[in-house]
Enzyme design. Structure first.
Site, PDB file in Angstrom:
ATOM      1  N   ASN A 147       0.833  -1.210   0.000  1.00 30.80           N
ATOM      2  CA  ASN A 147       0.000   0.000   0.000  1.00 30.80           C
ATOM      3  C   ASN A 147       0.862   1.252   0.000  1.00 30.80           C
ATOM      4  O   ASN A 147       0.390   2.337  -0.318  1.00 30.80           O
ATOM      5  CB  ASN A 147      -0.933   0.009   1.215  1.00 30.80           C
ATOM      6  CG  ASN A 147      -0.202  -0.262   2.510  1.00 30.80           C
ATOM      7  OD1 ASN A 147       0.349  -1.346   2.695  1.00 30.80           O
ATOM      8  ND2 ASN A 147      -0.173   0.707   3.392  1.00 30.80           N
ATOM      9  N   HIS A 199     -13.749  -1.275   0.302  1.00 26.00           N
ATOM     10  CA  HIS A 199     -13.643   0.151  -0.046  1.00 26.00           C
ATOM     11  C   HIS A 199     -12.387   0.545  -0.818  1.00 26.00           C
ATOM     12  O   HIS A 199     -12.215   1.703  -1.183  1.00 26.00           O
ATOM     13  CB  HIS A 199     -13.813   1.032   1.197  1.00 26.00           C
ATOM     14  CG  HIS A 199     -12.628   1.069   2.116  1.00 26.00           C
ATOM     15  ND1 HIS A 199     -11.811   2.161   2.211  1.00 26.00           N
ATOM     16  CD2 HIS A 199     -12.147   0.157   2.978  1.00 26.00           C
ATOM     17  CE1 HIS A 199     -10.874   1.919   3.117  1.00 26.00           C
ATOM     18  NE2 HIS A 199     -11.059   0.704   3.600  1.00 26.00           N
ATOM     19  N   CYS A 317      -2.860   5.132   7.391  1.00 21.42           N
ATOM     20  CA  CYS A 317      -2.579   4.718   8.763  1.00 21.42           C
ATOM     21  C   CYS A 317      -1.228   5.211   9.251  1.00 21.42           C
ATOM     22  O   CYS A 317      -0.985   5.291  10.440  1.00 21.42           O
ATOM     23  CB  CYS A 317      -2.611   3.200   8.850  1.00 21.42           C
ATOM     24  SG  CYS A 317      -4.118   2.568   8.167  1.00 21.42           S
TER      25      CYS A 317
HETATM   26  N1  PLP Z   1      -4.299  -4.005   4.120  1.00 20.38           N
HETATM   27  C1  PLP Z   1      -3.843  -3.115   3.238  1.00 20.38           C
HETATM   28  C2  PLP Z   1      -2.703  -3.492   2.336  1.00 20.38           C
HETATM   29  C3  PLP Z   1      -4.408  -1.839   3.150  1.00 20.38           C
HETATM   30  O1  PLP Z   1      -3.944  -0.959   2.257  1.00 20.38           O
HETATM   31  C4  PLP Z   1      -5.469  -1.514   4.022  1.00 20.38           C
HETATM   32  C5  PLP Z   1      -6.035  -0.146   4.035  1.00 20.38           C
HETATM   33  O2  PLP Z   1      -5.318   0.836   3.859  1.00 20.38           O
HETATM   34  C6  PLP Z   1      -5.928  -2.495   4.911  1.00 20.38           C
HETATM   35  C7  PLP Z   1      -5.322  -3.722   4.931  1.00 20.38           C
HETATM   36  C8  PLP Z   1      -7.070  -2.215   5.852  1.00 20.38           C
HETATM   37  O3  PLP Z   1      -8.278  -2.222   5.144  1.00 20.38           O
HETATM   38  P1  PLP Z   1      -9.664  -1.815   5.846  1.00 20.38           P
HETATM   39  O4  PLP Z   1      -9.727  -0.330   5.795  1.00 20.38           O
HETATM   40  O5  PLP Z   1     -10.729  -2.495   5.051  1.00 20.38           O
HETATM   41  O6  PLP Z   1      -9.603  -2.323   7.238  1.00 20.38           O
END
Ligand code: PLP
Length: 376
Positions: A147, A199, A317
């Site tokens: 991400n 989402h 995050c």
């Molecule tokens: N894993 C990855 C690689 C992400 O990019 C994200 C969100 O940024 C998540 C998990 C978490 O997703 P959610 O918002 O559905 O909890």
């Protein structure tokens, strides 16, 4: 407004929005109810599982468990599979906090947790993985696409290494940033579990799913009415599940979208040619991490916002924290991390938007450098 933060979240697919409303307002029944309307809902949930299973390259809809988010799906994959007699647990160092922080929690509790190093491209270091693999490994989690940088891991290669050294280890992958963007085949990847989020793929927020090849490896992490095969209790979120199904049906051609986004990313990068910028992304064109020399990335994000263009500092995050674990372990300097921003595209981004955004980002950088020179 130009929205280039699609790795943080995507807009809801129009048709998915309508479907969501339908199942919230009109067909709002509880799938567990024994009357006809209830079993209709139960059939709807099942049909959504079929679509999601197919999008993951499998025909087994009973291997899909709906959750309230990818964060929950990752927690379920790790904590639900965890057993007292577990040996070593391996995690890639690039994992999203929804995996990394679970690993850290287990480590604090005395579990043997080790992290797989990253290559300068952001992909895992397969030699490091191989060094850490032995018969004592019980669990491996390697994300499909980063991400932060869009780095793509070769999951099949991880599976083959796992099969060589610890065939019984459980293999999980967080597939959130690859879903709907790259071809996914959980059977070919060899994963035991695979996480997706609604989402990030034009479905609503608050819906995720975990593919699990063999449900007997999972214990529930929350207890209740026994929905989702007793693994994830709680009344099914039918409006979001049905909207998720619709969004997936509307993915379009993944290969064509990829080619289009590749062109968009290239156009964007071309517009940065006059800037002192380092590109930290080598794989997926959907996510572009950039380090601008001599400036603060956060200031650039705000300057862009003032011009009506939304980009981000890094993953939502980590954006409020000053460091960046992922970029750091790719070998970036403190200055490169400080000057970093993330731009993420979607199938809806246009060439015109990419052109304007790239040009504007370059202008913002030059203005900021100039301003900093006068302040010295
Ligand atoms: N894993 C990855 C690689 C992400 O990019 C994200 C969100 O940024 C998540 C998990 C978490 O997703 P959610 O918002 O559905 O909890």
């Amino acid at each position: 407004m130009i929205y280039l933060d699609n790795a943080a979240t995507t807009k809801l697919d129009d048709m998915a929005g309508e479907v969501m409303l339908k199942y919230a307002c009109r067909d709002f029944y509880n799938p567990s109810a024994i009357y006809g309307k209830g079993s209709d809902m139960s059939k709807c949930v099942r049909s959504a599982k079929e679509v999601i299973a197919k999008s993951l390259g499998t025909t087994f809809e009973d291997n899909i468990i709906f959750t309230g988010s990818a964060t929950e799906a990752n927690n379920l994959a790790i904590m639900g599979a965890f057993r007292k007699n577990f040996g070593k647990m391996l995690f890639s160092y690039a994992e999203h906090p929804a995996v990394y922080n679970v690993a850290e929690k287990l480590k604090l509790q005395g579990v043997q947790v080790e992290y797989i190093k990253l290559q300068p491209t952001g992909e895992i270091d397969y030699a490091d993985l191989e060094r850490k693999l032995d018969q004592t490994v019980s669990f491996i989690s390697v994300m499909m696409v980063s991400n932060e940088t869009g780095a793509i891991n070769d999951l099949r290669r991880v599976y083959e290494l796992k099969t060589k050294y610890c065939p019984n280890a459980i293999f999980h992958s967080d597939g959130v940033q690859g879903y709907g963007k790259l071809k996914i085949n959980v059977e070919y990847f060899g994963v035991d579990m695979f996480t997706v989020s609604g989402h990030k793929a034009f479905a609503p927020k608050g819906i995720g799913a975990l593919y699990v090849k063999n449900k007997t490896i999972l214990n529930p992490i929350i207890y209740g009415g026994g929905q989702e095969y007793g693994i994830r209790s709680g009344t099914e979120n039918v409006p979001s599940i049905m909207a998720f199904k619709t969004a997936v049906e509307n993915f379009g051609n993944i290969k064509d979208n990829y080619t289009k986004v590749q062109e968009i990313a290239n156009t964007f990068k071309e517009k940065l040619e006059g800037c002192d910028v380092k590109i930290n992304s080598y794989h997926s064109p959907y996510v572009l991490s950039l380090s601008f020399r001599g400036v603060n990335g956060e200031t650039l994000v705000h300057m862009m916002e003032n011009k009506g263009i939304l980009i981000s500092r890094g993953s939502a995050c980590s954006s409020k924290k000053s460091g960046n674990r992922v970029l750091e372990s790719m070998g970036l300097s403190h200055e490169e991390i400080l000057g970093s921003v993330r731009v993420s595209f979607s199938k809806y981004t246009t060439i015109e938007e990419a052109c304007l955004a790239g040009k504007t980002l370059c202008e913002c950088y030059i203005d900021l450098k100039e301003k900093l020179k006068w302040e010295k």
